[in-house]
Design a protein around this motif. Sequence first.
Motif, PDB file in Angstrom:
ATOM      1  N   MET A   1      61.505   8.626 -21.099  1.00  0.00           N
ATOM      2  CA  MET A   1      62.268   6.976 -20.987  1.00  0.00           C
ATOM      3  C   MET A   1      61.077   5.734 -20.758  1.00  0.00           C
ATOM      4  SD  MET A   1      65.389   5.449 -18.451  1.00  0.00           S
ATOM      5  CE  MET A   1      65.787   6.614 -18.833  1.00  0.00           C
ATOM      6  N   ARG A   2      60.645   4.493 -21.746  1.00  0.00           N
ATOM      7  CA  ARG A   2      59.975   3.897 -21.764  1.00  0.00           C
ATOM      8  C   ARG A   2      60.505   3.070 -20.548  1.00  0.00           C
ATOM      9  NH1 ARG A   2      57.884   1.735 -27.038  1.00  0.00           N
ATOM     10  NH2 ARG A   2      56.580   3.577 -28.105  1.00  0.00           N
ATOM     11  N   VAL A   3      59.928   1.812 -20.467  1.00  0.00           N
ATOM     12  CA  VAL A   3      59.925   1.128 -19.340  1.00  0.00           C
ATOM     13  C   VAL A   3      61.280   0.060 -19.289  1.00  0.00           C
ATOM     14  CG1 VAL A   3      58.935  -1.836 -17.721  1.00  0.00           C
ATOM     15  CG2 VAL A   3      57.638   0.323 -17.868  1.00  0.00           C
ATOM     16  N   TYR A   4      61.234  -0.718 -20.727  1.00  0.00           N
ATOM     17  CA  TYR A   4      62.073  -1.373 -20.323  1.00  0.00           C
ATOM     18  C   TYR A   4      64.208  -0.849 -20.913  1.00  0.00           C
ATOM     19  CZ  TYR A   4      59.592  -5.741 -21.529  1.00  0.00           C
ATOM     20  OH  TYR A   4      59.166  -6.629 -21.277  1.00  0.00           O
ATOM     21  N   GLU A   5      63.472   0.298 -21.215  1.00  0.00           N
ATOM     22  CA  GLU A   5      64.805   1.572 -21.826  1.00  0.00           C
ATOM     23  C   GLU A   5      64.973   1.901 -19.964  1.00  0.00           C
ATOM     24  OE1 GLU A   5      63.578   3.338 -25.877  1.00  0.00           O
ATOM     25  OE2 GLU A   5      62.912   4.506 -23.942  1.00  0.00           O
ATOM     26  N   ALA A   6      64.185   2.139 -19.368  1.00  0.00           N
ATOM     27  CA  ALA A   6      64.244   1.669 -17.715  1.00  0.00           C
ATOM     28  C   ALA A   6      65.136   0.918 -16.927  1.00  0.00           C
ATOM     29  CB  ALA A   6      63.316   1.877 -17.276  1.00  0.00           C
ATOM     30  N   ILE A   7      64.601  -0.294 -17.461  1.00  0.00           N
ATOM     31  CA  ILE A   7      65.611  -1.883 -16.692  1.00  0.00           C
ATOM     32  C   ILE A   7      66.879  -1.679 -17.201  1.00  0.00           C
ATOM     33  CG2 ILE A   7      65.167  -4.116 -16.811  1.00  0.00           C
ATOM     34  CD1 ILE A   7      61.830  -3.389 -15.907  1.00  0.00           C
ATOM     35  N   VAL A   8      67.144  -1.650 -18.412  1.00  0.00           N
ATOM     36  CA  VAL A   8      68.287  -1.561 -18.755  1.00  0.00           C
ATOM     37  C   VAL A   8      69.564  -0.244 -18.328  1.00  0.00           C
ATOM     38  CG1 VAL A   8      69.637  -1.481 -21.071  1.00  0.00           C
ATOM     39  CG2 VAL A   8      67.216  -2.772 -21.217  1.00  0.00           C
ATOM     40  N   ARG A   9      68.942   0.479 -18.274  1.00  0.00           N
ATOM     41  CA  ARG A   9      69.715   1.913 -17.867  1.00  0.00           C
ATOM     42  C   ARG A   9      70.103   1.386 -16.609  1.00  0.00           C
ATOM     43  NH1 ARG A   9      69.821   7.664 -18.455  1.00  0.00           N
ATOM     44  NH2 ARG A   9      68.848   6.857 -20.871  1.00  0.00           N
ATOM     45  N   GLY A  10      69.005   0.992 -15.847  1.00  0.00           N
ATOM     46  CA  GLY A  10      69.307   0.788 -14.072  1.00  0.00           C
ATOM     47  C   GLY A  10      69.638  -0.492 -13.825  1.00  0.00           C
ATOM     48  N   LEU A  11      70.269  -1.783 -14.829  1.00  0.00           N
ATOM     49  CA  LEU A  11      71.502  -2.510 -14.759  1.00  0.00           C
ATOM     50  C   LEU A  11      72.584  -2.178 -15.363  1.00  0.00           C
ATOM     51  CD1 LEU A  11      68.448  -5.875 -16.425  1.00  0.00           C
ATOM     52  CD2 LEU A  11      69.144  -4.797 -13.857  1.00  0.00           C
ATOM     53  N   GLU A  12      72.481  -0.746 -15.926  1.00  0.00           N
ATOM     54  CA  GLU A  12      73.485  -0.729 -16.450  1.00  0.00           C
ATOM     55  C   GLU A  12      74.641   0.132 -15.236  1.00  0.00           C
ATOM     56  OE1 GLU A  12      73.056   0.252 -21.474  1.00  0.00           O
ATOM     57  OE2 GLU A  12      72.666   1.888 -19.778  1.00  0.00           O
ATOM     58  N   GLY A  13      74.017   0.465 -14.441  1.00  0.00           N
ATOM     59  CA  GLY A  13      74.054   1.181 -13.596  1.00  0.00           C
ATOM     60  C   GLY A  13      74.956   0.483 -12.824  1.00  0.00           C
ATOM     61  N   ILE A  14      74.633  -0.998 -12.234  1.00  0.00           N
ATOM     62  CA  ILE A  14      74.925  -1.246 -11.252  1.00  0.00           C
ATOM     63  C   ILE A  14      75.873  -2.725 -11.467  1.00  0.00           C
ATOM     64  CG2 ILE A  14      72.878  -1.300  -9.952  1.00  0.00           C
ATOM     65  CD1 ILE A  14      72.043  -4.024 -11.012  1.00  0.00           C
TER      66      ILE A  14
END
Length: 569
Positions: A1-14
Amino acid sequence: MRVYEAIVRGLEGIGVQAAFGGAGENAAGLMLALKHSKRIRPVITRHEQAASFMACGYAMYTNRLGFCFATAGPGAFNLFSGLAVAMSDSYPVLAVSGYASRQWQGWGSLNETSGLNRTPDSRAMFAATTKKSFLLDAAADTCDVLEEAVNIAFEGRPGPVHIHVPEDLTHRGVEVTNFRDIRLDVAPVLPDPVQVEEIAAVLADALTRRKKVVALVGFGAVRSGAGPEIKCLIERFQIPLLTTLDGKGIVSEGHPLAVGVFADSGHASAWKAFREAEIVLCVGNSLNQHATFNYREDLFREKLLIHVNISETEFRKTYKPDYALLSDARPAVAALVEALEKKVGEVPPAEVDGRDYEARHITHLTGQIHPGQLAQTIGRILPPNGVLLADAGAHLGWLGYYVELEEGQNFRKAGSFGPMAGHVNGAIGLKTAHPDRTVVVGCGDGCYSLSGFELMTAVEHEIPVIWVIFDDQEFKLIKLFQLTTYGETGLVEFQNPDFAAYARACGADGYRVETLEEFEDAFGAALSSGRPTLIDARITRWAVPHYSPSPDGVIAGLVETVEARFRSP
């Protein structure tokens, strides 16, 4: 998982459901991650400044994070205005921006903002406009940095945070191998029971002795959802309610105990109630410039000030409270009501003068629309649960004075930072967050001309905001300031295009109206169409917003102004 993909996934979770941003090479990976998101709606704006304003609008009446993004360098710098709004107006907003590759730092590469060798220092600039700004050092730090940032955004008095993502962390092969869900764990700001008891004892004594108590309520109470608690407080203990402009609608303005807006452009009934008050209970407001008649030194003279606020710094500004209660507004008011119930018996009905704005006669001086009558009409037609935003300008004074809100409706002016066009664009974010609420923007023609091109964004993404332009082809407030300060005016008049034709060219609905009847027809069509709509209302120049530099009234304010002029060297 790339950095921006991780940021988007994290934001989805909150629970983030929208992202507002500008296109750019350093943001390309983020744009692709958002394209593939099933939970976050991406909105690419024509200008990054608009994206930052939209993130503010998204967070305005939600308990969710506003999210905006931009590429490195000039794109990132375009976010500053919206972040300053989020800081002054207490919106939890996250901005993510690109950052030039660090191995070339100091070489003057494209979009470099390291602060080295004549490049601007974006880290210092973002630190100055946010609660905290981060530079992501390693892909493995992504979740830790994101989690810390979003928790800071919501912690205490909400505000903006920012993350720089260096270009070198977005290269192929750089992976986040330790992704985890982001924990949003923000402790509520609750009142100290000892302080609650102390303040309740003071209020109980005042009420028992029939002293005059008023409540002055601001946006902090609205954001906290404290409307039911405020209503219980004023009804049970018969306390007249004054609001700031942003506190309008915390309780229906038709309520018998609601006496109007207390501000330099507010209502005489509110000014009178404040003058006669011996105790002022301020809840969720910052006692800023226009709500205090330019920080009037004698405003609280011979009055006892009780101040409830979520931020301790508010107690150390111009007006030092006699009693301070550090707390979010809703639990604070609930605790005060509970404590007062044990100390106060039946309270006789309060004597409250009627509000003056609903019955105020407006004299028509020309054939064009009077802006006060336009404001009254907007208020009368605004649907239940509707939101009315006002940008910076004379129209704000008319809307704040003449619109009467019902419970469930909201009004928001340009905040202390006060950018023109902040709400012209912020409304798109607000409507994205609340698709079921009618969102109307009252704006001057000067405000709209600054950034009305985002109408194309609303059309492309099918976001049905209604813009009402108060069109008099001049910067009214600047003109009035020039006249009162210098005795002449200059460079304040301009020519406008056909805004209605422009709207139609963008694919929106556009109307040009010159009578109130035409406006009512256009507004009704806008409400029923469900499409982005612009209404160009041609208003008279021969109208001045209701204003006084003194809470003693317009005449007293004029006298003070003249006296001050004669005292000036």
